[in-house]
Design a protein around this motif. Structure first.
Motif, PDB file in Angstrom:
ATOM      1  N   GLU A 187       0.787  -1.239   0.000  1.00 46.74           N
ATOM      2  CA  GLU A 187       0.000   0.000   0.000  1.00 46.74           C
ATOM      3  C   GLU A 187       0.819   1.290   0.000  1.00 46.74           C
ATOM      4  O   GLU A 187       0.279   2.344  -0.325  1.00 46.74           O
ATOM      5  CB  GLU A 187      -0.912   0.027   1.235  1.00 46.74           C
ATOM      6  CG  GLU A 187      -2.040  -0.986   1.207  1.00 46.74           C
ATOM      7  CD  GLU A 187      -3.006  -0.807   2.369  1.00 46.74           C
ATOM      8  OE1 GLU A 187      -4.091  -1.413   2.326  1.00 46.74           O
ATOM      9  OE2 GLU A 187      -2.679  -0.061   3.327  1.00 46.74           O
ATOM     10  N   THR A 188       2.082   1.252   0.380  1.00 48.57           N
ATOM     11  CA  THR A 188       2.817   2.505   0.585  1.00 48.57           C
ATOM     12  C   THR A 188       3.314   3.117  -0.725  1.00 48.57           C
ATOM     13  O   THR A 188       3.695   2.422  -1.658  1.00 48.57           O
ATOM     14  CB  THR A 188       4.009   2.299   1.533  1.00 48.57           C
ATOM     15  OG1 THR A 188       4.789   1.176   1.088  1.00 48.57           O
ATOM     16  CG2 THR A 188       3.547   2.066   2.958  1.00 48.57           C
ATOM     17  N   LEU A 189       3.324   4.441  -0.734  1.00 45.14           N
ATOM     18  CA  LEU A 189       3.798   5.207  -1.888  1.00 45.14           C
ATOM     19  C   LEU A 189       4.432   6.494  -1.374  1.00 45.14           C
ATOM     20  O   LEU A 189       3.844   7.197  -0.552  1.00 45.14           O
ATOM     21  CB  LEU A 189       2.633   5.536  -2.819  1.00 45.14           C
ATOM     22  CG  LEU A 189       2.995   6.235  -4.133  1.00 45.14           C
ATOM     23  CD1 LEU A 189       3.797   5.301  -5.037  1.00 45.14           C
ATOM     24  CD2 LEU A 189       1.734   6.713  -4.851  1.00 45.14           C
ATOM     25  N   ALA A 190       5.639   6.782  -1.831  1.00 50.50           N
ATOM     26  CA  ALA A 190       6.361   7.990  -1.402  1.00 50.50           C
ATOM     27  C   ALA A 190       6.093   9.127  -2.382  1.00 50.50           C
ATOM     28  O   ALA A 190       6.353   8.997  -3.586  1.00 50.50           O
ATOM     29  CB  ALA A 190       7.855   7.708  -1.308  1.00 50.50           C
ATOM     30  N   LEU A 191       5.584  10.230  -1.846  1.00 53.26           N
ATOM     31  CA  LEU A 191       5.349  11.431  -2.639  1.00 53.26           C
ATOM     32  C   LEU A 191       6.478  12.430  -2.396  1.00 53.26           C
ATOM     33  O   LEU A 191       7.083  12.448  -1.332  1.00 53.26           O
ATOM     34  CB  LEU A 191       4.011  12.073  -2.251  1.00 53.26           C
ATOM     35  CG  LEU A 191       2.760  11.216  -2.441  1.00 53.26           C
ATOM     36  CD1 LEU A 191       1.531  11.986  -1.956  1.00 53.26           C
ATOM     37  CD2 LEU A 191       2.592  10.811  -3.895  1.00 53.26           C
ATOM     38  N   PRO A 192       6.784  13.281  -3.364  1.00 54.63           N
ATOM     39  CA  PRO A 192       7.898  14.214  -3.206  1.00 54.63           C
ATOM     40  C   PRO A 192       7.617  15.320  -2.195  1.00 54.63           C
ATOM     41  O   PRO A 192       6.520  15.889  -2.177  1.00 54.63           O
ATOM     42  CB  PRO A 192       8.086  14.787  -4.619  1.00 54.63           C
ATOM     43  CG  PRO A 192       6.784  14.555  -5.321  1.00 54.63           C
ATOM     44  CD  PRO A 192       6.180  13.333  -4.713  1.00 54.63           C
ATOM     45  N   VAL A 193       8.607  15.609  -1.347  1.00 57.39           N
ATOM     46  CA  VAL A 193       8.537  16.752  -0.418  1.00 57.39           C
ATOM     47  C   VAL A 193       9.885  17.480  -0.364  1.00 57.39           C
ATOM     48  O   VAL A 193      10.212  18.131   0.616  1.00 57.39           O
ATOM     49  CB  VAL A 193       8.130  16.328   1.017  1.00 57.39           C
ATOM     50  CG1 VAL A 193       6.671  15.974   1.098  1.00 57.39           C
ATOM     51  CG2 VAL A 193       9.008  15.191   1.527  1.00 57.39           C
ATOM     52  N   GLU A 194      10.682  17.345  -1.423  1.00 55.74           N
ATOM     53  CA  GLU A 194      12.009  17.947  -1.430  1.00 55.74           C
ATOM     54  C   GLU A 194      11.935  19.457  -1.246  1.00 55.74           C
ATOM     55  O   GLU A 194      10.976  20.112  -1.668  1.00 55.74           O
ATOM     56  CB  GLU A 194      12.737  17.633  -2.744  1.00 55.74           C
ATOM     57  CG  GLU A 194      13.185  16.190  -2.885  1.00 55.74           C
ATOM     58  CD  GLU A 194      12.039  15.259  -3.221  1.00 55.74           C
ATOM     59  OE1 GLU A 194      11.006  15.743  -3.736  1.00 55.74           O
ATOM     60  OE2 GLU A 194      12.146  14.044  -2.952  1.00 55.74           O
ATOM     61  N   ALA A 195      12.967  19.989  -0.643  1.00 59.20           N
ATOM     62  CA  ALA A 195      13.019  21.424  -0.371  1.00 59.20           C
ATOM     63  C   ALA A 195      12.984  22.257  -1.652  1.00 59.20           C
ATOM     64  O   ALA A 195      12.601  23.425  -1.638  1.00 59.20           O
ATOM     65  CB  ALA A 195      14.266  21.750   0.440  1.00 59.20           C
ATOM     66  N   SER A 196      13.388  21.659  -2.777  1.00 60.50           N
ATOM     67  CA  SER A 196      13.429  22.396  -4.045  1.00 60.50           C
ATOM     68  C   SER A 196      12.045  22.591  -4.670  1.00 60.50           C
ATOM     69  O   SER A 196      11.886  23.370  -5.608  1.00 60.50           O
ATOM     70  CB  SER A 196      14.329  21.654  -5.041  1.00 60.50           C
ATOM     71  OG  SER A 196      13.830  20.340  -5.281  1.00 60.50           O
ATOM     72  N   LEU A 197      11.027  21.909  -4.149  1.00 56.16           N
ATOM     73  CA  LEU A 197       9.693  21.999  -4.744  1.00 56.16           C
ATOM     74  C   LEU A 197       9.063  23.361  -4.464  1.00 56.16           C
ATOM     75  O   LEU A 197       9.108  23.864  -3.347  1.00 56.16           O
ATOM     76  CB  LEU A 197       8.795  20.895  -4.187  1.00 56.16           C
ATOM     77  CG  LEU A 197       9.190  19.459  -4.551  1.00 56.16           C
ATOM     78  CD1 LEU A 197       8.351  18.473  -3.759  1.00 56.16           C
ATOM     79  CD2 LEU A 197       9.032  19.222  -6.049  1.00 56.16           C
TER      80      LEU A 197
END
Length: 220
Positions: A187-197
């Motif tokens: 079920e797990t999925l990693a979404l982007p949270v990088e500081a560059s966003l």
């Protein structure tokens, strides 16, 4: 560290199956047998009760792995280790600079408040959001993999954090019940949270997820 502590042939080392196989390999290289215990569904780290249930007369050590920026319950594991005379080791994650962690937390808070149809991560215990990992429930409708493909088609760079639990890999295959590990892997999925966003990037992530979230049962 295992070898230095005298862990070797005939010993067992309790490790998680949710994650990379390096920890299990380390136990094997020391001559010990890796024993897989289940994870806590909130932290994705070793569940202390599952660890205690896995202790035998041969258990010599436990290796806790901090996951996705959320620390394992090291205090309770050390208490367990003292009760049973076990070595407790930790595998940490690379630490990001404070400013970057603050920006990741800011982006994570934005996603927490805006996402619908997926289960957002629990942010307790000093979470640094090395990865922002949501749950995409099954339920007979589009599953995590279909959800991820659709997000990528909308330009969102998401990824499956653990594709195969270690106890399913041929070299470590075990007949063991790890229901939380299995469910998290599915079920797990990693979404982007990088500081560059940028703010626009974050809005695009939310819009893409929420457009698909209506296909899923409400998160709970």
């Amino acid at each position: 560290m295992l070898r230095a502590a005298g862990v070797g042939i005939g010993d067992e080392v309790i490790v998680p199956a949710f994650g990379n196989m390096e920890v299990a390999e380390a136990a094997t290289l020391a001559g010990a047998l890796p024993v897989f215990a289940d994870i806590d569904p909130v932290t994705y780290c070793l569940d202390v009760s599952a660890v205690e249930a896995s202790v035998t007369s041969r258990t010599a050590a436990v290796v806790a792995v901090h996951r996705f920026g959320r620390p394992a319950d090291v205090a309770r594991l050390h208490a367990l280790g003292q009760r049973h005379g076990l070595l407790v080791l930790q595998q940490g994650e690379s630490e990001a600079p404070y400013d970057e962690v603050a920006q990741r937390r800011q982006r994570a808070a934005y996603l927490d408040g805006k996402l619908r149809g997926v289960r957002t991560p629990d942010g307790g215990d000093g979470h640094t959001y090395q990865q922002y990992v949501v749950r995409v429930p099954g339920n007979g409708r589009p599953d995590r993999d279909a959800f991820a493909r659709a997000l990528r088609g909308r330009g969102v760079d998401c990824r499956v954090p653990v594709k195969t639990p270690v106890h399913r890999l041929p070299e470590f295959r075990r007949c063991v019940s790890l229901p939380e590990t299995e469910l998290a892997a599915d079920e797990t999925l990693a979404l982007p949270v990088e500081a560059s966003l940028t703010k626009r990037d974050m809005q695009r992530i939310v819009a893409a997820c929420n457009a698909l979230g209506g296909l899923l049962q409400p998160a709970f």
